[in-house]
Design a protein around this motif. Structure first.
Motif, mmCIF file in Angstrom:
data_model
loop_
_atom_site.group_PDB
_atom_site.id
_atom_site.type_symbol
_atom_site.label_atom_id
_atom_site.label_comp_id
_atom_site.label_asym_id
_atom_site.label_seq_id
_atom_site.Cartn_x
_atom_site.Cartn_y
_atom_site.Cartn_z
ATOM 1 N N ALA A 1 0.846 -1.195 0.000
ATOM 2 C CA ALA A 1 0.000 0.000 0.000
ATOM 3 C C ALA A 1 0.882 1.245 0.000
ATOM 4 O O ALA A 1 1.834 1.348 0.766
ATOM 5 N N GLY A 2 0.582 2.176 -0.891
ATOM 6 C CA GLY A 2 1.328 3.421 -0.955
ATOM 7 C C GLY A 2 2.691 3.317 -1.615
ATOM 8 O O GLY A 2 3.488 4.241 -1.533
ATOM 9 N N THR A 3 2.955 2.209 -2.276
ATOM 10 C CA THR A 3 4.241 2.032 -2.949
ATOM 11 C C THR A 3 4.143 2.504 -4.393
ATOM 12 O O THR A 3 3.200 2.167 -5.102
ATOM 13 N N ILE A 4 5.086 3.332 -4.796
ATOM 14 C CA ILE A 4 5.173 3.759 -6.198
ATOM 15 C C ILE A 4 6.485 3.248 -6.773
ATOM 16 O O ILE A 4 7.451 3.038 -6.043
ATOM 17 N N THR A 5 6.497 3.039 -8.068
ATOM 18 C CA THR A 5 7.713 2.610 -8.751
ATOM 19 C C THR A 5 8.131 3.700 -9.722
ATOM 20 O O THR A 5 7.319 4.166 -10.523
ATOM 21 N N ILE A 6 9.369 4.096 -9.627
ATOM 22 C CA ILE A 6 9.954 5.066 -10.552
ATOM 23 C C ILE A 6 10.793 4.275 -11.544
ATOM 24 O O ILE A 6 11.674 3.512 -11.144
ATOM 25 N N ALA A 7 10.496 4.435 -12.825
ATOM 26 C CA ALA A 7 11.274 3.779 -13.876
ATOM 27 C C ALA A 7 11.917 4.860 -14.723
ATOM 28 O O ALA A 7 11.262 5.827 -15.110
ATOM 29 N N LEU A 8 13.196 4.701 -14.997
ATOM 30 C CA LEU A 8 13.959 5.698 -15.750
ATOM 31 C C LEU A 8 14.604 5.072 -16.976
ATOM 32 O O LEU A 8 15.005 3.911 -16.955
ATOM 33 N N ARG A 9 14.703 5.875 -18.009
ATOM 34 C CA ARG A 9 15.479 5.490 -19.184
ATOM 35 C C ARG A 9 16.351 6.688 -19.524
ATOM 36 O O ARG A 9 15.865 7.796 -19.713
ATOM 37 N N GLU B 1 22.805 17.954 -10.345
ATOM 38 C CA GLU B 1 22.705 19.278 -10.962
ATOM 39 C C GLU B 1 22.581 19.185 -12.479
ATOM 40 O O GLU B 1 22.224 20.150 -13.135
ATOM 41 N N ARG B 2 22.870 18.020 -13.034
ATOM 42 C CA ARG B 2 22.825 17.847 -14.492
ATOM 43 C C ARG B 2 21.684 16.968 -14.961
ATOM 44 O O ARG B 2 21.583 16.648 -16.128
ATOM 45 N N ILE B 3 20.815 16.579 -14.040
ATOM 46 C CA ILE B 3 19.719 15.676 -14.370
ATOM 47 C C ILE B 3 18.504 16.467 -14.814
ATOM 48 O O ILE B 3 18.148 17.472 -14.196
ATOM 49 N N GLU B 4 17.886 16.027 -15.880
ATOM 50 C CA GLU B 4 16.620 16.578 -16.332
ATOM 51 C C GLU B 4 15.628 15.444 -16.385
ATOM 52 O O GLU B 4 15.862 14.434 -17.042
ATOM 53 N N LEU B 5 14.524 15.595 -15.673
ATOM 54 C CA LEU B 5 13.487 14.580 -15.671
ATOM 55 C C LEU B 5 12.315 15.037 -16.523
ATOM 56 O O LEU B 5 11.974 16.206 -16.545
ATOM 57 N N SER B 6 11.714 14.099 -17.206
ATOM 58 C CA SER B 6 10.490 14.387 -17.956
ATOM 59 C C SER B 6 9.616 13.156 -17.914
ATOM 60 O O SER B 6 10.082 12.043 -17.635
#
Length: 81
Positions: A31-39, A73-78
């Motif tokens: 319950a309340g767990t989210i998964t972050i997936a990145l590429r 400082e160099r990360i951009e998330l979208s």
């Protein structure tokens, strides 16, 4: 060269501290767990679970910095659609 070695050492220490500061990863499906997936642009991928109620974007940035060795400082998330 010596300065670069000191910079790398400091970065390695910082990343170890960031890794230690990450919250415990909750169980999948909890319950309340989210998964972050990145590429990443270079083709690497990553996936981690966080507690939706307690995790911050700082936790996500710390995870990316510590595990994938990308300075926050160099990360951009979208988002992906």
């Amino acid at each position: 060269e010596e300065e670069e070695a000191r910079r790398r050492e400091a970065m390695e220490r910082r990343r170890a501290e960031l890794l230690d500061s990450l919250p415990d990863e909750p169980e999948a499906g909890g319950a309340g767990t989210i998964t972050i997936a990145l590429r990443f642009a270079d083709g690497r991928t990553g996936r981690r679970r966080f507690d939706a109620d307690d995790a911050t974007m700082g936790d996500v940035f710390n995870w990316v910095d510590a595990v994938f060795e990308m300075e926050r400082e160099r990360i951009e998330l979208s988002t992906m659609t």
